[in-house]
Write a protein that holds these residues in place. Structure first.
Motif, PDB file in Angstrom:
ATOM      1  N   CYS A 138       0.814  -1.216   0.000  1.00  0.00           N
ATOM      2  CA  CYS A 138       0.000   0.000   0.000  1.00  0.00           C
ATOM      3  C   CYS A 138       0.847   1.265   0.000  1.00  0.00           C
ATOM      4  O   CYS A 138       0.366   2.346  -0.354  1.00  0.00           O
ATOM      5  N   ARG A 139       2.109   1.140   0.387  1.00  0.00           N
ATOM      6  CA  ARG A 139       3.001   2.291   0.318  1.00  0.00           C
ATOM      7  C   ARG A 139       3.189   2.745  -1.131  1.00  0.00           C
ATOM      8  O   ARG A 139       3.475   3.912  -1.398  1.00  0.00           O
ATOM      9  N   LYS A 140       3.036   1.819  -2.072  1.00  0.00           N
ATOM     10  CA  LYS A 140       3.107   2.188  -3.487  1.00  0.00           C
ATOM     11  C   LYS A 140       1.946   3.101  -3.859  1.00  0.00           C
ATOM     12  O   LYS A 140       2.097   4.018  -4.674  1.00  0.00           O
ATOM     13  N   VAL A 141       0.784   2.837  -3.269  1.00  0.00           N
ATOM     14  CA  VAL A 141      -0.377   3.689  -3.523  1.00  0.00           C
ATOM     15  C   VAL A 141      -0.146   5.072  -2.914  1.00  0.00           C
ATOM     16  O   VAL A 141      -0.467   6.097  -3.531  1.00  0.00           O
ATOM     17  N   VAL A 142       0.427   5.100  -1.699  1.00  0.00           N
ATOM     18  CA  VAL A 142       0.734   6.385  -1.063  1.00  0.00           C
ATOM     19  C   VAL A 142       1.683   7.190  -1.941  1.00  0.00           C
ATOM     20  O   VAL A 142       1.484   8.393  -2.170  1.00  0.00           O
ATOM     21  N   ASN A 198       1.066   6.084   8.222  1.00  0.00           N
ATOM     22  CA  ASN A 198       1.186   5.501   6.881  1.00  0.00           C
ATOM     23  C   ASN A 198       1.716   6.486   5.834  1.00  0.00           C
ATOM     24  O   ASN A 198       1.754   6.167   4.650  1.00  0.00           O
ATOM     25  N   ASP A 199       2.136   7.662   6.265  1.00  0.00           N
ATOM     26  CA  ASP A 199       2.690   8.694   5.377  1.00  0.00           C
ATOM     27  C   ASP A 199       1.678   9.268   4.394  1.00  0.00           C
ATOM     28  O   ASP A 199       2.050   9.963   3.443  1.00  0.00           O
ATOM     29  N   ARG A 203      -8.956   1.669   1.524  1.00  0.00           N
ATOM     30  CA  ARG A 203      -9.658   1.344   2.766  1.00  0.00           C
ATOM     31  C   ARG A 203      -8.713   1.515   3.954  1.00  0.00           C
ATOM     32  O   ARG A 203      -9.068   2.091   4.983  1.00  0.00           O
ATOM     33  N   TYR A 204      -7.494   1.021   3.793  1.00  0.00           N
ATOM     34  CA  TYR A 204      -6.483   1.115   4.850  1.00  0.00           C
ATOM     35  C   TYR A 204      -6.071   2.570   5.096  1.00  0.00           C
ATOM     36  O   TYR A 204      -6.010   3.027   6.248  1.00  0.00           O
ATOM     37  N   LEU A 205      -5.826   3.327   4.040  1.00  0.00           N
ATOM     38  CA  LEU A 205      -5.355   4.697   4.193  1.00  0.00           C
ATOM     39  C   LEU A 205      -6.432   5.625   4.738  1.00  0.00           C
ATOM     40  O   LEU A 205      -6.148   6.524   5.539  1.00  0.00           O
ATOM     41  N   LEU A 206      -7.670   5.418   4.310  1.00  0.00           N
ATOM     42  CA  LEU A 206      -8.754   6.294   4.745  1.00  0.00           C
ATOM     43  C   LEU A 206      -9.238   5.978   6.148  1.00  0.00           C
ATOM     44  O   LEU A 206      -9.898   6.813   6.781  1.00  0.00           O
ATOM     45  N   ARG A 207      -8.911   4.790   6.623  1.00  0.00           N
ATOM     46  CA  ARG A 207      -9.356   4.404   7.961  1.00  0.00           C
ATOM     47  C   ARG A 207      -8.903   5.405   9.016  1.00  0.00           C
ATOM     48  O   ARG A 207      -9.663   5.770   9.923  1.00  0.00           O
ATOM     49  N   ALA A 208      -7.676   5.901   8.880  1.00  0.00           N
ATOM     50  CA  ALA A 208      -7.136   6.847   9.863  1.00  0.00           C
ATOM     51  C   ALA A 208      -7.890   8.167   9.850  1.00  0.00           C
ATOM     52  O   ALA A 208      -7.885   8.898  10.848  1.00  0.00           O
ATOM     53  N   LEU A 257     -14.876   0.061   1.316  1.00  0.00           N
ATOM     54  CA  LEU A 257     -13.528   0.420   0.887  1.00  0.00           C
ATOM     55  C   LEU A 257     -13.230   1.909   1.047  1.00  0.00           C
ATOM     56  O   LEU A 257     -12.086   2.290   1.299  1.00  0.00           O
ATOM     57  N   TYR A 258     -14.265   2.742   0.913  1.00  0.00           N
ATOM     58  CA  TYR A 258     -14.041   4.182   0.957  1.00  0.00           C
ATOM     59  C   TYR A 258     -14.759   4.874   2.119  1.00  0.00           C
ATOM     60  O   TYR A 258     -14.786   6.103   2.177  1.00  0.00           O
ATOM     61  N   HIS A 259     -15.317   4.101   3.025  1.00  0.00           N
ATOM     62  CA  HIS A 259     -15.924   4.642   4.246  1.00  0.00           C
ATOM     63  C   HIS A 259     -16.927   5.748   3.933  1.00  0.00           C
ATOM     64  O   HIS A 259     -16.988   6.771   4.622  1.00  0.00           O
TER      65      HIS A 259
END
Length: 416
Positions: free
Chosen positions: A43-47, A402-403, A117-122, A157-159
């Protein structure tokens, strides 16, 4: 309101990672939303891709907005456009991800959405865990029935909320959306939708709000009203926070800038302030690239800093439909059926699209004077750096976990 612009560039927000004290409740929250199927490393590639896209968007804004303020949320803007690919027709889904350069990650489409989903969770933590407020809603014309796959993807996935609304009465629909977003943001956002076409079939609205507070290990804070130089010989009086504390302060010579890196809100967010030398703002905006931030990270070194920063109150709204047009995306939605005929939506159905993203940032100090017994006093044995952010500067804020880039902008007037 800043106009939307084409983007396809390069930026990575990297920086100081200050671990938070882990409480039992926050640990339980993280466990509740942990998905073992998500590869955080991938997922860091997506960031990185999100950040790559952000810098050119910022440069386009800087070029076209003249000398005004700029503020947007890269993660929210890119997530809104990526989410639309869930309901795109035919090969358009892949085309959207290609336009956003998310295909460069080498990840399957399903994995890219999982990473969001992971990045937006925060961004969607309960208020007891984070002062960051963020939300996303998808409004669909009530004459259309969204497919379960689309609804599930948008929510999981997108909350995002999915809401049925009658767009044929555009005035009433606008009022409903604005009232809904005001309620979701607890009245911090009003009139997020300024105009709405009567043939709209889909509206995506998201926001992000951060009411930032400074951290002071020594309790040494003063709040004074001082001059802030807007440029062209103009100045305005603004409340200015004066602190003496440990921070990262250094020069980046090829950007002709002084850089301050420090943490907000118990270290959960890292803030970069880039102060160009007088007359060098345009040069910095043109030259800023990812390698600069990589070198900045290597330069991090705590020192005592005598710091003056203005209180900030920034807010901007971006209509993103033009971004899609500039990217070459002619959107055709396939995530709904006509409730009257059960046929896939076609050209005879409403086809105006509305995509809005709003970013709000405040940075302030509620205390008027420091505690007398703990304010740092220099006896001459400590090298104390001094910097005044009393003229236009760049700012960006990232999630230290997660940057993910939360905010990116240019501060010309601290009170816009």
């Amino acid at each position: 309101m800043t106009a939307p612009f084409f983007f396809h560039g390069l930026l990575l927000l990297v920086g100081l990672c200050c671990p938070l004290p882990i409480t039992k409740t926050s640990y339980l929250y993280e466990e509740l939303y942990e998905d073992p199927s998500i590869d955080h490393f991938q997922c860091r590639k997506v960031v990185l891709t999100i950040c790559n896209v952000s810098i050119t968007l910022f440069k386009e804004m800087a070029q076209r907005s003249g000398n005004g303020n700029i503020l947007f949320s890269p993660i929210r803007v890119i997530a809104a456009l990526s989410m639309l690919s869930l309901g795109a027709k035919g090969n358009l889904s892949k085309h959207i991800l290609e336009a956003l350069r998310l295909n460069k990650t080498g990840l399957p489409e399903a994995e890219i959405h999982k990473c969001f989903r992971y990045l937006l969770r925060a961004l969607h933590k309960p208020e007891e865990f984070s002062p960051l407020k963020s939300g996303s809603s998808v409004f669909i014309h009530q004459g259309l029935t969204p497919e379960n796959k689309f609804v599930e993807g948008v929510k999981d996935l997108y909350h995002s909320d999915v809401i049925s609304i009658n767009f044929t009465d555009s005035s009433r629909a606008k009022t409903q959306i604005n009232n809904y977003m005001m309620e979701k943001s607890k009245k911090e956002i009003g009139d997020i939708v300024k105009n709405l076409e009567s043939d709209t079939f889909l509206a995506v609205v998201n926001y992000i709000i951060l009411n930032a507070k400074i951290i002071s290990n020594y309790g040494c804070r003063f709040l004074k009203v001082k001059d802030y130089h807007l440029g062209y010989g103009m100045a305005t009086k603004v409340p200015t926070i004066h602190t003496v504390d440990l921070n990262h302060l250094f020069r980046v010579e090829d950007l002709s800038s002084t850089v301050l890196v420090y943490s907000l809100l118990a270290g959960s967010f890292t803030t970069y302030f880039i102060l160009p030398d007088i007359g060098k703002m345009k040069k910095v905006e043109q030259r800023l690239t990812y390698p600069h931030f990589r070198r900045m990270r290597r330069q991090l070194s705590l020192r005592m800093v005598d710091l003056e920063t203005p209180e900030l109150s920034l807010s901007e709204t971006h209509d993103l439909e033009s971004v899609m047009s500039l990217l070459g995306i002619t959107y055709a939605f396939n995530g709904v059926t006509n409730s009257d005929s059960s046929s896939v939506m076609n050209d005879t159905l409403p086809k105006s699209l509305k995509v809005i993203s709003k970013a709000m940032l405040t940075h302030e100090d509620k205390w008027s004077k420091p505690g007398k017994s703990i304010c740092f006093k220099n006896d001459g044995s400590v090298d104390v750096g001094h910097v005044q952010f009393n003229r236009p500067f760049l700012i960006f804020i990232q999630d230290t976990k997660n940057d993910a880039p939360l905010f990116l902008g240019r501060v010309v007037n601290p009170k816009n």
